[in-house]
Each structure stands twice: as C-alpha cells, then as structure tokens.
Enzyme design. Structure first.
Site, PDB file in Angstrom:
ATOM      1  N   THR A   1       0.815  -1.218   0.000  1.00 40.66           N
ATOM      2  CA  THR A   1       0.000   0.000   0.000  1.00 40.66           C
ATOM      3  C   THR A   1       0.843   1.261   0.000  1.00 40.66           C
ATOM      4  O   THR A   1       0.400   2.324  -0.461  1.00 40.66           O
ATOM      5  CB  THR A   1      -0.936   0.019   1.225  1.00 40.66           C
ATOM      6  OG1 THR A   1      -0.150  -0.103   2.411  1.00 40.66           O
ATOM      7  CG2 THR A   1      -1.933  -1.122   1.169  1.00 40.66           C
ATOM      8  N   CYS A   2       2.077   1.128   0.511  1.00 34.11           N
ATOM      9  CA  CYS A   2       2.908   2.333   0.536  1.00 34.11           C
ATOM     10  C   CYS A   2       3.259   2.792  -0.877  1.00 34.11           C
ATOM     11  O   CYS A   2       3.561   3.963  -1.103  1.00 34.11           O
ATOM     12  CB  CYS A   2       4.169   2.090   1.351  1.00 34.11           C
ATOM     13  SG  CYS A   2       5.148   0.711   0.790  1.00 34.11           S
ATOM     14  N   PHE A   3       3.276   1.808  -1.846  1.00 33.95           N
ATOM     15  CA  PHE A   3       3.567   2.167  -3.236  1.00 33.95           C
ATOM     16  C   PHE A   3       2.331   2.047  -4.128  1.00 33.95           C
ATOM     17  O   PHE A   3       2.451   2.161  -5.346  1.00 33.95           O
ATOM     18  CB  PHE A   3       4.679   1.274  -3.784  1.00 33.95           C
ATOM     19  CG  PHE A   3       6.004   1.488  -3.111  1.00 33.95           C
ATOM     20  CD1 PHE A   3       6.733   2.645  -3.358  1.00 33.95           C
ATOM     21  CD2 PHE A   3       6.504   0.558  -2.208  1.00 33.95           C
ATOM     22  CE1 PHE A   3       7.950   2.857  -2.731  1.00 33.95           C
ATOM     23  CE2 PHE A   3       7.724   0.774  -1.582  1.00 33.95           C
ATOM     24  CZ  PHE A   3       8.449   1.922  -1.837  1.00 33.95           C
TER      25      PHE A   3
END
Length: 1118
Positions: free
Chosen positions: A1085-1087
């Site tokens: 989710t961070c990317f």
C-alpha cells in the site's frame, strides 16, 4: 490746627454704636472706634512736628517725608472707611438675625396656638403669617415649618361653610388677589423644590411627598374649592384662569422637571415604590397644564420630554392606576403624540433633547400605548411607523459595533457612543418588555395586514402545480409546537412572477414597515434575537412576504433588486430593506427549526420554495460580487450583502447536511473555472471575494485543484520543491515497527512547522533492530503515515470514539487517561494535516459535527448545536427533540439542567449551568436545556481535545484554504471521493511491471472481473487492498501518488527480490516456472502496488482476488 481737632469729634459721633451693637461691644466683640481714631491722630501730629523741627535735612529728604506723610494719611482714611463699613455690616447682620428670630418665633407661636386649640384661623391670618414665613424662609431651617403651613392651609380648605376660613377666599379680595396669587406661586414652588429631593422608597419621605403633591393638586385645579359651589359657580372660569396662571408660572420654573425626577425615582426600578394615590396625583398634575393649554405644541413637547420618557411609565399606569389610562384614551393622547412627532423638526428636537436612553424609554411607552389602542394604531399606522423609525434611526447613529474610549455599554443598544444613564438600568427589563409589543402577534397582524390578508394559491394535484388565485391555508401555530398540516403541502410553490408596481401605496406601506423592523434589528442589538423570534412567530408571514416580493416589478425577482442597488433613492432603499428583513427573519427561522420541521413538516416554507429562494439568493450574491458592487459597498449595501449572504449560507449548510436541492443546484453554469483562475492569478478582487463568500458556485474538483495549487505555491515559497538550482532539505527519521506511534511522536512533534511541511524520509527498523531494505521515495512515508493514523484513530486507544450508528470518529471525552493526551491530539492534527497537505487520502471517517469545529463553523452566529447533534447520536437527538414537542408540563419528567454520564464505571453529574443540578427543566427553559445539552455533548466535553487537534491541523493546512469547502467536502478532501470508482480512469493511469502490460491476458481478466463480476462494494475493497483507502482520489487516479501499479510476481513476498530480465520475459510471454494457483495476490500500500501472480485461469484469478480483498491480506498472507 483747630480744623484738625474737629475731625475726631465728628468721627466719634458717627461711630457711636447703636443700642444692640453696644451690647456686642461691651461683650468684647468690637473695639470702640473713637479710641483708634485718637491714637491715629496723635501719631500724625507727632510726625508733623518732627518733620518741621529738623533744620539740617536736605530738600530731597524733606519731599520724601512729605510724600510718606500723605500716603500715611491716605491709608489712615481707608482704614477708617473700612472700619465704618465693617461696623455697618455687623450691625445689619445682627439686626437681621434678630428680626428673623423674632419672625420665626411669631410663626412658631401661630402654629403652636393652632395645634393646641384646634381653632380655625381666618384665611387672612394664614395669609399674613405665610407672607412673614416666605420672607424668612430657608430650606434647611424651615422644612418643618413649611409642612405645618401646608397642613394648615389644606385644613382651611376642608372646613365646611365658613368662607372666611378658606384660604382660597382671598382670591376674591380686590386688594389681595394679586398678592395671594404670588404667594400661592411661591408656596407651590417651594413644594416643588422639596419634591426634587425626596425619595419615594423612604417611608418618611413618602408622607411629605403626599403632602406637597396635595398642595399642588389643590391649587392647580378648582374642582375641590368649596367656595365655588352653588352661587360661586359663576366664578369658576375666573378661578380656572388663575389656576392656569399658576401652572404657567410653575412651568417656567421647571415644574415638569420636578415631576420627572419624582417619577423616575419612584418607577425606574424593577418594583415601583410609588403608591397608587401618589402615581395618580403625579400623572394628574402632569396632564393638567397640557389640557389647560388645549394640547399646545409647547406643552406636548414638555409632556413628552419629561413624562412620557420616564421608563415603563405606561406599564405602571396600566398596572396600578387604570383610571389614568382612561384619561389617556379619553383625551386621545397617543394620536396627539403621534401627530406632533410626525413633524420631522419636532421629532428631531425631542430625540436630541432626550438622547439615546430616554428616547428608548419614550419609544417603549409609545409602543405599549399603541398596543393598547388598536383603533389609533390602525388609523395612524403610517405616522406611527415613521415616528418610530425616525427615533430608532437617531439612536442607531450612536450604536457602535465595538468597545472604545468613546462608548458606554447599554443593556439594549449595546456599545453606545452617547452618555448612558446607568440609573435606568434597573428599569431596562421593563422597557424591553414594552418594546417587545412592537413585534407582538397583535401589532404584526395589524401592521402587515396587507401582506397577511393575501391568500396563497392552492392546488389539489401537486404533480401539476400551477399558479392560480391566492387562498390562505396556513394556520398560526406555536413556533415550537407545530403539528404537521397536510393542507400546507397543498399550497402552490411560490416563484417570482412580477406584475405589481413598486410605487403603489400598498407596496410603499409594506416597505416602510419593513424599514421600521430592519432599523430595530440594527439598533436594538442586544434584543435582536427577540425581535427575529417575534417576527417569525406567525407561520404565514414569511411565505406571504416572499409571495409579495415575488410579485414586485414587471418580471419579479432578481432584476428589480439589482436595479435598486444602483439607485440611491428612498424607494430603492426601502425595497432593499424589505429584502433584508425577509432574509434576516428567514435565516433565523431556519436556524431554530429542526430537521423534522424543515424536511417533514415543512414549516413556513416548502422544500421546493427553499430551492427557488436559494437560487434567487445565490444569483443575487454572485451578481453583487461579480459586478463589483460588494467590493465598493459600504453602510446599508454592505449590511444587505451580509444579510442575503447569511440566509444563503444557512440554506447551503443545511443542504450540505441533508440535501433538499437538486444536484449542481449551487453551481453557476455560466462561470468558467478557467476565468476564475485567471482572475486569481491577476489578483482581481472579485475572484478573491467569490472564493471567500460563495466558493460553492465553483465545481468541487476545480476548488480541489486550486487547493493543490495553493499548496504547491507555498512549497515553492518555502523552498520545499526540487528545482534545477537547489534541492529541498530532507528530514530523516528511523522508526521501529513495534513502536511506530511512540517513535513517530517523539521524532516529529518538536519539528518546526515548515520542516513538517517538507520532505520526510522514513527508515523502518524491524524487531531485531535491523534496517528494512528499500529506499523511501514517498512510498515508505505514506505507509508510515497511514499506519500512524490507523493506530491513533483506533477507538481501542481511546483518543477517539465512534458515533452510534454510522461509527464516525470524534475525540473521546475520556482521553485524559493518557498523561499527554492533549500533546497527542496536536500531533494527530499535524499528521492528518500533513496527509491533506501532501494529497494522501486516508480512510478516516469523521463525525460531521467535529469537522464543523475544525472548519470553525461553531463560531458563526448561524451555527446551531442541535442541528449537528444527529451526527453524534441520532437516538439522543430524537429524545431531545421529543422534549421540544412535549405538550404537557415538562416539569413532571423530573429533568434538571445537568447531564449524568457513566465514566469508566462511575456516575458523574455534569452541570450544564452553574448550579444546574438543582434547577429543574420547565416549559419556559426547555429550549435552552436542549441547546445546552447539545452544546455540552459536542463541544464542552471535548473542548480541550478539539482545540489541540485544530492547533496541530491548522499549523500545516492554512485554515483560509479550507474555507473553500463545506464539511462533507473536507471529509472528501481527507478520505477521498465517495463517488463510484471510475475503472476506465484507473486503467488509464495504471503502471505495469514484471512483464505485465495493458493487453496481457491476466490484466485483461483483471479489468473484466472488476467491471463485470465485482460489486461496487467489492471494487471499493479492492482499492483499499491496494492503496489502503477505499475511495478514489478527488481529482481522479492521475493524482494518486505513487501511481497505481500492477506487477507480475513469481514468488512470495519474502522471496521477492524485484524484477529480473528472466522474470519480466516470463511474465510477458506467460511462461510459468510453476502453477501459482496456491498463492494469493498481495499488495504494497505504501507504493499503491498490486502484486499479481501469473494465473492460468480467469476463474482462479477471480477466486483468489476476492478472497484476498475480503481477508485484507496485504503483506500478511503473501
């Protein structure tokens, strides 16, 4: 020398003391003058001899001595003259003292004899002793003697059938008439002088007041004179003339001022201290000169200035002495007052003489009189309205908006730049009650008769509503006890139609009445809400006033009022005042009505009419801004703008909370966003004002774009953007995954604000203390931010709680269990602000009442706590509003102004007001109770937490930028768009890795599954699975950072080392090392990255993807 010796002898003869002075001399008071004379003479003789005996003196010395001798003789003569003068003054003083003492003894003997024998003294004897008394009268010394004399005279007037005893009989004596009249004038004025200094609230003074008033009553009217009975009746006209003469004299001396002081001392208090008899006497005395002068202008002026300006006089008269009210009605005083004041010069003179406080008291008395005199009110409506408007306008000139060195506080007018008589403050509640009759139902019905008599059109078929002839179907109901009337829903929708001439008498009359009430609203600042409540009490007034407005002008509506803005005529001003009054009253009504009354019962206005009205207001405000009228407005035009804008924003905020208007209703279709942006870049005022006052006329997405542009410009100004010549300063922080919140709090909370707005790089450390692989290019910071926000907004932490029902977040009232909870709230505010600042959407649903406070709406005068309560607890809201509608005695429910709450197992009582747990809820204070309870639950309980959160949030996000958005729009700014996911937009802005491409078989299956097989809810779950937020970005997926990505993976996450040439080729050509059917899709989710195995079948992809998103596996089950 013989001549020289004759002077002392002569002086001795002149200086011989009189018999009375001699006694003073013998007593040592004075030194005999002749001894002083002899001494002075011998000294001068000795000086002369010495002067001539000196033979060796030069000529100069001789002249000097001669000059000195002359000066000495001159001084001696002056001393002698002064001595004689002093002696004469002393003798005169002593003689006068003796004479005064003798006369007072004679007066005292007269009264002693009179009281001892109770004998009847003749009028002549009383006259003579009165002359002597008046000759020696001194206020301090002769107070008791005056009282005895007054009683003696009054007693003489009570004797039966003895004309020689009646004091008034001397008026018939040819020789004594003039002297008697003068004596009566002097005597009555002495009574007036004493009345000025007497206090009605002191028992002893009350007796003297009665005595002196009786004197005035007796000798200013002939009705009690026994001498005129029977044959004496023929003398009455002459005697009446004498009484008029006496009253004229008293008027010149200040008669009305005395009565004013007496009335004010007795009535300017919460409870009057004047008895019924005393008040009757004073009012009778005040009225007599006016009647005797046949209501001349001078006497009417004095009566208005001194009597009718006494605070709450008419209230006290109607309560204590109805017979005085009968006198007022008999003489038609109200009509005479109105006609007198209807002349501009007279009204202006009265206002200038009275100044603000007393002018207000006069208005209160006139209004209450008008309320009690329906006939006069109906017949003199035009004049009364103009008089009251003129008086209020005079006061308005001195009403100030704020405190200064030149202003004084007034309980009704607010800050006032004239001197305020604080002695009237105790009576101001009564004055306010009198003023309230101006907006009572009876007066409003009479003044707005032309409007209320109109009937609103009905139709039997609401689906085919047509404008037809008016008919009235709205009933008057209590503002807070309205029952839903089915017939009200049958009324036609009111829309601008035009057709009525604005210069017609009917329109002019209604306009003048609206000007009166609008002037009252802007002048009586401290009772403004009372005025608005009174004007909105009648359900049918506002819709009928709107119907009246709709009929004005050739076409009705907007064009007429925009033309009025450009005309500086009285007619235009009165039309705009009518519009302003309608807006102020309607805004107040909608503010105090709850959702049931607005949406279900549709009190006063139907929802369709609110749509029509809001469209009119929206266009009016837009035109004022866009045409530059608002920019150059001042005074009345500015007040009009704020009035119309306030009503508009009340409707807009109500619609934002619960929609009644159609989609895109608030937008200006003819307004191009590109033009707004150009004007903003050029610094044009109209574009700035548009964003400040009515940003809702610009599409939401364009405002979000503008917001992002503002953020970008600020970053550029702070040097936070990468340029060819410089790189922004980067802050590096190290975070342990097991203590993410604690580490983030400790490392970020002390950073300067501008640093927080810059680039922050995060390096994660695992549980073994080893740095995790990967370079933070915003993705890792996004993960950190999302994880922090997820933790702090978890209700289990007890920083935030969820509302009942829709489970939206707001600060927990018991967050104080954390030692540093306020610092944590400020930190959370900064983190959320950072997310908004960077355009990172986070799935955090806030309660709308909390977001309203973040935006500062709760400081607005239009804000109503009760309206926001459903967003906290809908069940609690229903219970509170049921109290509002309770028909019985609310006291039977046993409620108090307090709130009992279970706090961690203990029952805690919160007082809504000081001492609230001992104050019962009654029918009178139940509305206050409802608002106090709502305010406590949503504000007081979480005040400190909210302030800390707002402080942190606003340190990152400029609050001025947020003013472009409504509460729901700010929620969308934080958590993304709540619209359906646009798969085509997502597909267009997706980046592929690992051999995947847009035409790849697995990718084609994926988009087909999302479009055809997944529900809208599953698509939202899919988006949350990849990006951590179930809602799309406000501006579309082009603005998702990092961009949405899909990568082909062959192994699990813990074995994944990134793309290699082999893996890319295998992915591209769909070559599998082994069947990946056992593995699930995963995400970073961070990317915003979806890691998708190269499945062999579409059904397997659908099954695995559905399972992964439903379990929200993310990293866990890869």
């Amino acid at each position: 020398m013989a001549g020289s010796h004759s002077v002392p002898a002569q002086r001795k003869e002149i200086g011989q003391p009189s018999e009375h002075a001699q006694s003073a001399i013998d007593g040592g008071c004075l030194t005999p003058v002749f001894e002083v004379h002899s001494l002075c003479f011998s000294t001068a003789q000795y000086s002369g001899a010495a002067m001539f005996s000196t033979t060796q003196t030069s000529k100069t010395q001789f002249l000097d001595k001669a000059r000195a001798a002359r000066e000495e003789r001159k001084g001696q003569k002056e001393r002698e003259r002064a001595t004689i003068q002093i002696q004469a003054i002393v003798r005169r003083y002593l003689c006068r003292c003796w004479l005064l003492r003798e006369i007072r003894l004679e007066v005292d003997d007269f009264f002693d004899t009179y009281e001892a024998n109770s004998s009847k003294r003749s009028a002549l004897a009383i006259f003579k002793i009165t002359r002597k008394f008046l000759f020696v009268y001194r206020m301090k010394e002769d107070k008791d003697r005056l009282q005895k004399l007054c009683r003696c005279i009054l007693n003489s007037m009570e004797v039966e059938n003895e004309s020689k005893v009646w004091y008034v009989s001397l008026a018939l004596s040819k020789d004594l008439t003039l002297l008697w009249i003068k004596q009566v004038k002097d005597l009555l004025w002495l009574c007036c002088e004493f009345l000025k200094h007497l206090k009605p609230d002191i028992l002893q003074d009350c007796k003297f007041i009665t005595l002196y008033l009786t004197m005035l009553v007796t000798f200013t009217d002939t009705s009690t004179w026994k001498i005129l009975r029977g044959k004496g009746e023929a003398l009455r006209p002459a005697m009446n003339h004498i009484c008029a003469n006496i009253m004229g004299h008293l008027n010149q001396k200040g008669y009305y001022t005395v009565l004013q002081i007496l009335l004010t001392n007795g009535l300017a208090r919460s409870k009057p201290s004047l008895s019924k008899g005393t008040l009757t006497a004073i009012f009778t005395l005040a009225l007599r000169p006016v009647v005797a002068a046949h209501f001349s202008d001078n006497l009417l002026r004095s009566f208005l200035l001194h009597i009718m300006s006494v605070p709450a006089l008419v209230t006290h008269l109607s309560t204590l002495v109805p017979e005085c009210m009968a006198m007022i009605h008999t003489h038609e005083l109200l009509r005479k007052f109105i006609l007198f004041l209807s002349r501009d010069e007279q009204c202006g003179d009265i206002c200038v003489c009275l100044e603000g406080s007393h002018t207000l008291c006069l208005q209160g008395n006139l209004i209450y009189l008008a309320y009690l005199s329906e006939k006069v009110l109906e017949e003199e409506t035009h004049h009364l309205v103009s008089v009251l408007t003129a008086m209020l306008s005079y006061c308005q000139k001195y009403v100030s908006q704020k405190k200064s060195n030149l202003t004084h506080w007034h309980p009704v007018l607010g800050w006032f730049s004239q001197t305020v008589d604080y002695g009237l403050n105790e009576a101001m509640p009564l004055v306010t009650k009198q003023l309230q009759f101006l907006w009572s139902v009876r007066v409003i019905r009479m003044l707005f008769h032309d409007v209320l008599s109109k009937k609103l059109a009905e139709t039997q078929d609401m689906a085919n509503t047509q404008f037809s002839s008016p008919s009235n179907n709205i009933h008057v109901k209590n503002l807070f006890k309205r029952a839903f009337q089915k017939s009200a829903s049958m009324r036609n929708i009111l829309k601008p139609v035009g057709g009525k001439r604005v210069d017609s008498p009917e329109v002019q009359k209604v306009c003048s009445i609206c000007v009166l009430y609008q002037t009252a609203l802007t002048t009586l600042t401290q009772i403004r809400l009372q005025i608005l409540t009174g004007l909105t009490y009648l359900d049918d007034l506002l819709p009928k006033l709107w119907a009246f407005i709709c009929e004005l002008g050739p076409q009705g509506g907007l064009k007429l009022f925009l033309e009025c803005l450009n005309n500086d005529t009285e007619e235009s001003k009165s039309l705009l005042a009518m519009l302003m009054l309608f807006c102020d009253c309607s805004r107040h009504l909608i503010t105090i009505l709850d959702d049931i009354e607005v949406y279900e019962e549709q009190v006063s206005f139907k929802l369709e009419e609110l749509v029509t009205i809001s469209s009119f207001l929206n266009n009016f405000v837009f035109k004022m801004i866009w045409d530059g009228i608002q920019e150059n407005a001042n005074g009345e035009q500015l007040e009009l703008f704020h009035s119309v804008h306030g009503w508009l924003m009340t409707l807009y905020e109500r619609d934002c909370r619960r929609r009644f208007a159609p989609e895109d209703h608030w937008l200006r279709k003819d307004l191009k966003p590109s033009l707004i942006f150009q004007d903003l870049d050029k610094g044009k005022k109209r574009a700035q004002l548009l964003l400040q006052y009515i940003p809702h006329t610009i599409p939401h997405k364009n405002r979000v774009l503008l917001f992002r542009n503002m953020v970008t410009k600020e970053k550029e100004s702070l040097g936070l953007v990468e340029t060819s010549s410089a790189s922004p300063h980067v802050i590096h922080i190290t975070i342990r995954r097991s203590r993410m919140l604690e580490d983030g709090y400790e490392q970020l909370r002390r950073l300067p604000v501008n640093t927080m707005k810059g680039v922050i790089r995060v390096k994660f450390v695992n549980d073994l203390g080893v740095d995790e692989a990967g370079i933070d290019q915003d993705g890792v910071f996004k993960e950190f931010l999302e994880e922090i926000i997820k933790k702090v907004f978890d209700p289990a932490l007890n920083l935030f709680k969820t509302t009942s029902g829709d489970e939206r977040l707001y600060p927990s009232p018991t967050s104080y269990i954390h030692e540093n909870h306020l610092q944590l709230f400020e930190f959370v505010g900064k983190m959320l602000g950072k997310a908004v600042y960077e355009g990172i959407v986070v799935d955090v649903p806030f309660a709308s009442f909390f977001l309203s406070q973040v935006l500062g709406h709760h400081h607005s005068a239009l804000y109503s706590s009760i309206d926001e309560l459903p967003s906290l607890d809908s069940e609690f809201y229903k219970n509170l509003t049921s109290i509002k509608r309770y028909d019985g005695d609310i006291g039977d429910l046993g409620l108090t102004l307090s709130y009992d709450e279970d706090v961690m197992g203990q029952l805690v009582c919160h007082e809504l007001v000081p001492g609230g747990k001992t104050i019962g809820v009654t029918n009178e204070n139940k509305i206050s109770y409802i608002h106090l309870m709502a305010h406590f639950r949503m504000h007081t309980q979480i005040k400190d937490q909210t302030i800390a959160f707002i402080r942190g949030f606003r340190s990152i996000v400029n609050p001025e930028w947020l003013r472009m958005f409504s509460t729901p729009e700010v929620q969308r700014l934080i958590a993304g768009d709540n619209a359906e996911i646009d798969l085509e937009d997502l597909k267009k802005h997706t980046v592929y890795y690992g051999g995947f491409h847009g035409s790849h078989r697995v990718i084609t299956w994926l988009w087909d599954i999302l479009a055809r097989d997944f529900t809208a809810e599953e698509r939202a779950m899919f988006l949350k699975f990849v990006t951590s937020c179930s809602r799309p970005p406000l501006l579309g997926f082009a603005y998702l950072k990092p961009p949405f990505s899909i990568r082909c993976v062959e192994v699990s996450d813990d074995q994944d080392t990134g793309d290699t040439l082999g893996s890319v080729l295998r992915g591209f050509f769909t070559i599998r090392k082994k069947e990946p059917g056992g593995r699930l899709p995963t995400s970073s989710t961070c990317f915003n990255l979806l890691k998708l195995p190269n499945y062999s079948k579409k059904s397997i992809l659908r099954e695995k993807l559905r399972y992964a998103i439903s379990m929200n596996t993310g990293f866990e089950l890869s």
